[in-house]
Design an enzyme around this catalytic site. Structure first.
Site, PDB file in Angstrom:
ATOM      1  N   HIS A 176     -34.946   2.099   9.388  1.00 57.38           N
ATOM      2  CA  HIS A 176     -33.745   1.700   8.654  1.00 57.38           C
ATOM      3  C   HIS A 176     -33.578   2.438   7.331  1.00 57.38           C
ATOM      4  CE1 HIS A 176     -30.255  -0.656   8.519  1.00 57.38           C
ATOM      5  NE2 HIS A 176     -30.663  -1.671   7.792  1.00 57.38           N
ATOM      6  N   ASP A 235     -28.839   3.354  10.190  1.00 62.28           N
ATOM      7  CA  ASP A 235     -28.324   2.005   9.981  1.00 62.28           C
ATOM      8  C   ASP A 235     -27.945   1.362  11.317  1.00 62.28           C
ATOM      9  OD1 ASP A 235     -25.938   3.213  10.690  1.00 62.28           O
ATOM     10  OD2 ASP A 235     -25.222   3.371   8.627  1.00 62.28           O
TER      11      ASP A 235
END
Length: 475
Positions: free
Chosen positions: A448, A452
């Site tokens: 992450h 995303d």
């Protein structure tokens, strides 16, 4: 005496040393060329090392646990001798007395009948030594070059080999096993024949056929119970402690398990993991595979599993979303314009991820061959360190054990890992009707820091799209 030095082999460009895990032969033992005589471990992979020549092992220059530089002599073979012992180095051969292979047959014994299912249609099953070719692997069974050579010379068929319970590590059939079988062939076959006869009645037997080939994405055909538990390798208890609550068994983590543990902890500390999950209608692929798997194997020599379908779809999705095929280094995102696809393979001692280099350049058949070859050599400890390094993306399968899905840990320094669940028949809504379809869950764990939720979601949906819209012309 004609001496030949056996040295620590070069297992890869970046490998400078190896650790001796176990000597499979003792001083004074007769060895034959290509017969495995020791196991070594590097920071990449564990491997069994064969003898470079036939003769008698007269000296061991390193003990189990020693770290030996590449090129250094580890043993001496007298190539002119045919037997005898050499007392001076005998103490170093003591580890062989531990005979870890003695209890091993108890764990693999139930698995031995499993290959009986695929061996039935295999044309090589009835072939005798002079006329038939024994494969390196059949189902869960691995046959070394020496064992295959003896089988050819003595007229031992593949079916006979599959019926034997090996005394080697993980149930491996050794030279002594096959020679003992040949010697007692007149009476011995009756004993092992009873084992396969007792097994096929289990409802899950049909699913045992594809599973050993590679991670195979099918649900079990029957509830999993004691029989399946017996397939799990038995752990070696090093110590038993008594407490007021009861006994505690202490198991020492081996090198592979220690490295896996360190790698997993480092991965979680490095990347903030996020996961996305989707379900895929695999009905088209399931029907295609069922209709063509026999002809595919007959024409190519490779079993048609579900693995290459998923690898193929993942490669196409990575080409569409190259950011998922990247690493993060020193505040920079390095996007790889080549795809080195790792496919996890479960071993008795842990997990290993052989890598298909430049997978984007291979067609479907090429991927199927690569998957089959790497998995076979991974289970036979024949991989080189370079073949488990350099991956840019990984696929791992939890479906072969009946799990619907799991959330895997990223294989650093990669940015994503695709988890594949079991294929199960479920009632689903198709249009305005309810239909029975073959459904599979896919999960994607991703870094992450730079991927995303939008990109992760788009990528896994693209994999789904390619699987549900599979084109048979691509095979």
């Amino acid at each position: 005496m004609a001496k030949m030095d056996m040295v620590m082999p070069q297992m890869g460009e970046s490998i400078a040393e190896g650790t001796i895990l176990k000597w499979l032969k003792a001083v004074g033992d007769t060895v034959e060329k290509d017969e495995n005589i020791l196991e070594i471990s590097t920071d990449k992979v564990d491997s069994e090392i064969p003898a470079p020549a036939s003769g008698v092992l007269v000296e061991l220059k390193a003990n189990e646990g020693d770290v030996v530089p590449v090129g250094e002599v580890v043993a001496v073979i007298d190539t002119a001798a045919s037997g005898g012992a050499a007392a001076p180095s005998a103490p170093k051969a003591e580890p062989k007395a531990e005979a870890p292979s003695a209890p091993a047959p108890s764990a693999p014994a139930p698995a031995a009948p499993a290959p009986a299912a695929p061996s039935a249609p295999a044309p090589s099953a009835p072939a005798q030594g002079a006329g038939g070719e024994i494969p390196t692997r059949s189902g869960d069974a691995f046959f070394s070059p020496l064992v295959r050579s003896i089988a050819r010379e003595e007229g031992v068929s593949l079916a006979e080999l599959e019926s034997l319970s090996g005394s080697g590590r993980g149930g491996r059939i050794t030279k002594d096993d096959i020679l003992a079988y040949v010697k007692n062939r007149g009476s011995a076959p009756a004993a092992p024949a009873a084992q396969p006869a007792a097994q096929p009645a289990a409802g899950s037997a049909p699913m045992a056929q594809p599973m050993p080939t590679m991670p195979v994405f099918m649900a079990p055909a029957a509830p999993r119970g004691k029989k399946d538990a017996e397939k799990y390798p038995q752990y070696q208890v090093d110590e038993t402690r008594t407490t007021q609550d009861g006994a505690i068994e202490v198991v020492q983590m081996d090198r592979m398990r220690t490295l896996i543990a360190e790698h997993m902890v480092r991965s979680k500390a490095t990347s903030p993991h996020v996961a996305s999950v989707t379900e895929v209608d695999m009905t088209g692929i399931v029907r295609y595979r069922e209709a063509t798997k026999s002809s595919f194997q007959k024409s190519t020599g490779v079993k048609l599993t579900y693995t290459p379908f998923i690898v193929h779809a993942a490669i196409k999705a990575l080409l569409d979303y190259p950011m998922v095929n990247s690493t993060v280094e020193n505040g920079q995102i390095l996007i790889k314009r080549f795809i080195n696809m790792g496919v996890a393979v479960a071993l008795d001692s842990g997990l290993i991820v052989p890598v298909i280099k430049h997978a984007e350049e291979k067609n479907f058949l090429g991927l199927a061959r690569s998957v089959d070859d790497l998995a076979e050599r991974a289970r036979g400890k024949q991989l080189k360190p370079d073949e488990v390094a350099g991956g840019t993306f990984t696929i791992t399968n939890m479906g072969s054990f009946g799990n619907l899905f799991g959330i895997p840990i990223i294989n650093q320094p990669q940015s994503g890992i695709l988890g594949v669940g079991a294929i199960v028949k479920r009632p689903v809504v198709v249009g305005d009707a309810i239909a029975i379809r073959d459904i599979m869950y896919l999960s994607l764990s991703y870094d992450h820091r730079h991927i995303d939720g939008k990109l992760g979601g788009l990528f896994i949906q693209r994999v789904r799209y390619y699987l549900e819209n599979f084109d048979p012309a691509s095979v």
